[in-house]
Design an enzyme around this catalytic site. Structure first.
Site, PDB file in Angstrom:
ATOM      1  N   LYS A   1       0.849  -1.202   0.000  1.00 21.74           N
ATOM      2  CA  LYS A   1       0.000   0.000   0.000  1.00 21.74           C
ATOM      3  C   LYS A   1       0.887   1.256   0.000  1.00 21.74           C
ATOM      4  O   LYS A   1       0.648   2.183  -0.757  1.00 21.74           O
ATOM      5  CB  LYS A   1      -0.881  -0.028   1.253  1.00 21.74           C
ATOM      6  CG  LYS A   1      -1.988   0.970   1.213  1.00 21.74           C
ATOM      7  CD  LYS A   1      -2.760   0.991   2.521  1.00 21.74           C
ATOM      8  CE  LYS A   1      -3.968   0.110   2.538  1.00 21.74           C
ATOM      9  NZ  LYS A   1      -4.739   0.230   3.792  1.00 21.74           N
TER      10      LYS A   1
ATOM     11  N   ASP B   1      -8.503   3.641   4.175  1.00 26.54           N
ATOM     12  CA  ASP B   1      -9.225   2.396   4.394  1.00 26.54           C
ATOM     13  C   ASP B   1     -10.007   2.099   3.123  1.00 26.54           C
ATOM     14  O   ASP B   1     -10.553   3.015   2.505  1.00 26.54           O
ATOM     15  CB  ASP B   1     -10.170   2.507   5.586  1.00 26.54           C
ATOM     16  CG  ASP B   1     -10.602   1.126   6.071  1.00 26.54           C
ATOM     17  OD1 ASP B   1      -9.764   0.199   6.066  1.00 26.54           O
ATOM     18  OD2 ASP B   1     -11.778   0.961   6.434  1.00 26.54           O
TER      19      ASP B   1
ATOM     20  N   PHE C   1      -3.929  -7.431  -6.144  1.00 27.53           N
ATOM     21  CA  PHE C   1      -4.034  -8.091  -4.837  1.00 27.53           C
ATOM     22  C   PHE C   1      -5.511  -8.231  -4.474  1.00 27.53           C
ATOM     23  O   PHE C   1      -6.400  -7.806  -5.221  1.00 27.53           O
ATOM     24  CB  PHE C   1      -3.292  -7.270  -3.762  1.00 27.53           C
ATOM     25  CG  PHE C   1      -3.917  -5.927  -3.509  1.00 27.53           C
ATOM     26  CD1 PHE C   1      -3.661  -4.866  -4.351  1.00 27.53           C
ATOM     27  CD2 PHE C   1      -4.793  -5.724  -2.442  1.00 27.53           C
ATOM     28  CE1 PHE C   1      -4.254  -3.627  -4.143  1.00 27.53           C
ATOM     29  CE2 PHE C   1      -5.396  -4.479  -2.219  1.00 27.53           C
ATOM     30  CZ  PHE C   1      -5.116  -3.435  -3.075  1.00 27.53           C
ATOM     31  N   GLY C   2      -5.762  -8.797  -3.318  1.00 31.67           N
ATOM     32  CA  GLY C   2      -7.128  -8.870  -2.781  1.00 31.67           C
ATOM     33  C   GLY C   2      -8.121  -9.452  -3.777  1.00 31.67           C
ATOM     34  O   GLY C   2      -7.908 -10.529  -4.354  1.00 31.67           O
ATOM     35  N   TYR C   3      -9.207  -8.714  -4.009  1.00 28.71           N
ATOM     36  CA  TYR C   3     -10.303  -9.187  -4.861  1.00 28.71           C
ATOM     37  C   TYR C   3     -10.109  -8.811  -6.338  1.00 28.71           C
ATOM     38  O   TYR C   3     -11.046  -8.955  -7.133  1.00 28.71           O
ATOM     39  CB  TYR C   3     -11.629  -8.613  -4.343  1.00 28.71           C
ATOM     40  CG  TYR C   3     -11.926  -8.990  -2.898  1.00 28.71           C
ATOM     41  CD1 TYR C   3     -12.667 -10.132  -2.601  1.00 28.71           C
ATOM     42  CD2 TYR C   3     -11.451  -8.222  -1.832  1.00 28.71           C
ATOM     43  CE1 TYR C   3     -12.942 -10.482  -1.292  1.00 28.71           C
ATOM     44  CE2 TYR C   3     -11.707  -8.570  -0.515  1.00 28.71           C
ATOM     45  CZ  TYR C   3     -12.453  -9.696  -0.253  1.00 28.71           C
ATOM     46  OH  TYR C   3     -12.713 -10.053   1.055  1.00 28.71           O
ATOM     47  N   ASP C   4      -8.930  -8.327  -6.713  1.00 28.25           N
ATOM     48  CA  ASP C   4      -8.703  -7.886  -8.101  1.00 28.25           C
ATOM     49  C   ASP C   4      -9.085  -8.925  -9.155  1.00 28.25           C
ATOM     50  O   ASP C   4      -9.666  -8.555 -10.191  1.00 28.25           O
ATOM     51  CB  ASP C   4      -7.229  -7.484  -8.300  1.00 28.25           C
ATOM     52  CG  ASP C   4      -6.956  -6.080  -7.813  1.00 28.25           C
ATOM     53  OD1 ASP C   4      -7.921  -5.309  -7.647  1.00 28.25           O
ATOM     54  OD2 ASP C   4      -5.776  -5.754  -7.599  1.00 28.25           O
TER      55      ASP C   4
ATOM     56  N   LYS D   1      -4.620   0.032 -13.923  1.00 28.57           N
ATOM     57  CA  LYS D   1      -5.487   0.023 -12.740  1.00 28.57           C
ATOM     58  C   LYS D   1      -5.282   1.310 -11.927  1.00 28.57           C
ATOM     59  O   LYS D   1      -6.247   1.921 -11.464  1.00 28.57           O
ATOM     60  CB  LYS D   1      -5.186  -1.212 -11.878  1.00 28.57           C
ATOM     61  CG  LYS D   1      -6.058  -1.242 -10.644  1.00 28.57           C
ATOM     62  CD  LYS D   1      -5.707  -2.295  -9.631  1.00 28.57           C
ATOM     63  CE  LYS D   1      -6.375  -1.977  -8.316  1.00 28.57           C
ATOM     64  NZ  LYS D   1      -5.912  -2.777  -7.199  1.00 28.57           N
TER      65      LYS D   1
ATOM     66  N   ARG E   1      -8.649   4.185  -5.402  1.00 27.73           N
ATOM     67  CA  ARG E   1      -7.577   4.849  -4.660  1.00 27.73           C
ATOM     68  C   ARG E   1      -7.075   6.067  -5.458  1.00 27.73           C
ATOM     69  O   ARG E   1      -6.855   7.137  -4.904  1.00 27.73           O
ATOM     70  CB  ARG E   1      -6.448   3.837  -4.417  1.00 27.73           C
ATOM     71  CG  ARG E   1      -5.686   4.088  -3.137  1.00 27.73           C
ATOM     72  CD  ARG E   1      -4.870   2.884  -2.684  1.00 27.73           C
ATOM     73  NE  ARG E   1      -5.708   1.890  -2.056  1.00 27.73           N
ATOM     74  CZ  ARG E   1      -6.041   0.737  -2.614  1.00 27.73           C
ATOM     75  NH1 ARG E   1      -5.607   0.403  -3.798  1.00 27.73           N
ATOM     76  NH2 ARG E   1      -6.832  -0.102  -1.974  1.00 27.73           N
TER      77      ARG E   1
HETATM   78  P1  IMP Z   1      -7.319  -2.081   4.291  1.00 23.79           P
HETATM   79  O1  IMP Z   1      -7.678  -0.838   3.508  1.00 23.79           O
HETATM   80  O2  IMP Z   1      -5.854  -2.222   4.496  1.00 23.79           O
HETATM   81  O3  IMP Z   1      -8.147  -2.227   5.528  1.00 23.79           O
HETATM   82  O4  IMP Z   1      -7.681  -3.369   3.399  1.00 23.79           O
HETATM   83  C1  IMP Z   1      -8.657  -3.323   2.444  1.00 23.79           C
HETATM   84  C2  IMP Z   1      -8.935  -4.682   1.845  1.00 23.79           C
HETATM   85  O5  IMP Z   1      -9.899  -4.433   0.811  1.00 23.79           O
HETATM   86  C3  IMP Z   1      -7.749  -5.318   1.142  1.00 23.79           C
HETATM   87  O6  IMP Z   1      -7.105  -6.264   1.944  1.00 23.79           O
HETATM   88  C4  IMP Z   1      -8.418  -6.012  -0.041  1.00 23.79           C
HETATM   89  O7  IMP Z   1      -8.932  -7.230   0.349  1.00 23.79           O
HETATM   90  C5  IMP Z   1      -9.592  -5.114  -0.361  1.00 23.79           C
HETATM   91  N1  IMP Z   1      -9.205  -4.131  -1.386  1.00 23.79           N
HETATM   92  C6  IMP Z   1      -9.054  -2.790  -1.237  1.00 23.79           C
HETATM   93  N2  IMP Z   1      -8.655  -2.210  -2.379  1.00 23.79           N
HETATM   94  C7  IMP Z   1      -8.543  -3.215  -3.269  1.00 23.79           C
HETATM   95  C8  IMP Z   1      -8.128  -3.253  -4.624  1.00 23.79           C
HETATM   96  O8  IMP Z   1      -7.739  -2.257  -5.272  1.00 23.79           O
HETATM   97  N3  IMP Z   1      -8.137  -4.467  -5.199  1.00 23.79           N
HETATM   98  C9  IMP Z   1      -8.508  -5.592  -4.559  1.00 23.79           C
HETATM   99  N4  IMP Z   1      -8.881  -5.625  -3.299  1.00 23.79           N
HETATM  100  C10 IMP Z   1      -8.894  -4.433  -2.643  1.00 23.79           C
END
Ligand code: IMP
Length: 197
Positions: free
Chosen positions: A18, A74, A154-157, A177, A183
């Site tokens: 991040k 967040d 990452f995450g749900y991408d 992206k 963001r």
């Molecule tokens: P935090 O903002 O660190 O609390 O985490 C947010 C969570 O939301 C991440 O761990 C992902 O699971 C999800 N997330 C937030 N932004 C993205 C993104 O751009 N792509 C995919 N998943 C996201």
């Protein structure tokens, strides 16, 4: 008298990916960015009920401890047909091992027969040591798909296709992206208002 522009911001995050992404948004702006982990400051628990609340909590906690202007963010995935879930719990759906294959499977299972419309949200909060604060929010709308596709991000991408595109965020290069993401929208709002600090 001309107001002096801010020259240093602490990023209230222990997440190195991040922090790297945030640094790329700032690359044309002459502000020193200090990740809070370099100052050995932990992230506070996300105890608020909204993205904005949690972003503010992280920034104000860090501003208090460092006496420097701090930025907290967040973000998460909101699915209206699941009453907004996973929402602020997006990271927590990955479990203690942050396993997003597991989280994506969970989303897919719950979505059977329901609308796949969803959006990502990013809230960023800037808090100065004299308690001035501003919050900005960006959203990107899209649809969820199955199976997951793409190795980027990452995450749900891998299950999110933004409206107007055919590829998932996971299939897109990060440069693309990062031009359209929630963001990037939130940071562009911030840059338009940076003279407030
Ligand atoms: P935090 O903002 O660190 O609390 O985490 C947010 C969570 O939301 C991440 O761990 C992902 O699971 C999800 N997330 C937030 N932004 C993205 C993104 O751009 N792509 C995919 N998943 C996201």
């Amino acid at each position: 008298m001309k107001k002096k522009l801010i020259n240093k911001i602490v990023i209230a995050s222990n997440n190195k990916d991040k922090v790297q992404e945030i640094k790329r948004y700032f690359n044309k702006i002459n502000i020193e960015l200090i990740p809070s982990y370099k100052l050995s400051i932990p992230e506070p628990k996300e105890t608020e009920k909204t993205f904005k609340g949690n972003a503010f909590l992280k920034a104000s906690y860090t501003a208090k401890l460092t006496n420097l202007t701090s930025l907290g963010d967040d973000s998460g995935l909101v699915i209206p047909s699941l009453n907004g879930k996973p929402g602020i719990f997006s990271a927590r759906w990955g479990g203690p091992k942050k396993d997003f294959n597991l989280a994506m499977k969970k989303v897919n299972k719950k979505l059977k027969g329901k609308s796949k419309f969803a959006w990502f949200v990013c809230s960023i909060a800037i808090v100065s040591p004299n308690n001035m604060s501003k919050i900005f929010e960006g959203r990107i709308y899209g649809n969820l798909t199955w199976p997951p596709k793409g190795e980027h991000g990452f995450g749900y991408d891998p299950i999110f296709i933004p409206l107007g595109y055919e590829k998932t965020f996971g299939e897109m290069k990060k440069e693309i992206k990062e031009k359209i993401s929630h963001r990037s929208i939130a940071f562009n709002q911030f840059f338009k208002n940076i003279n407030l600090f």
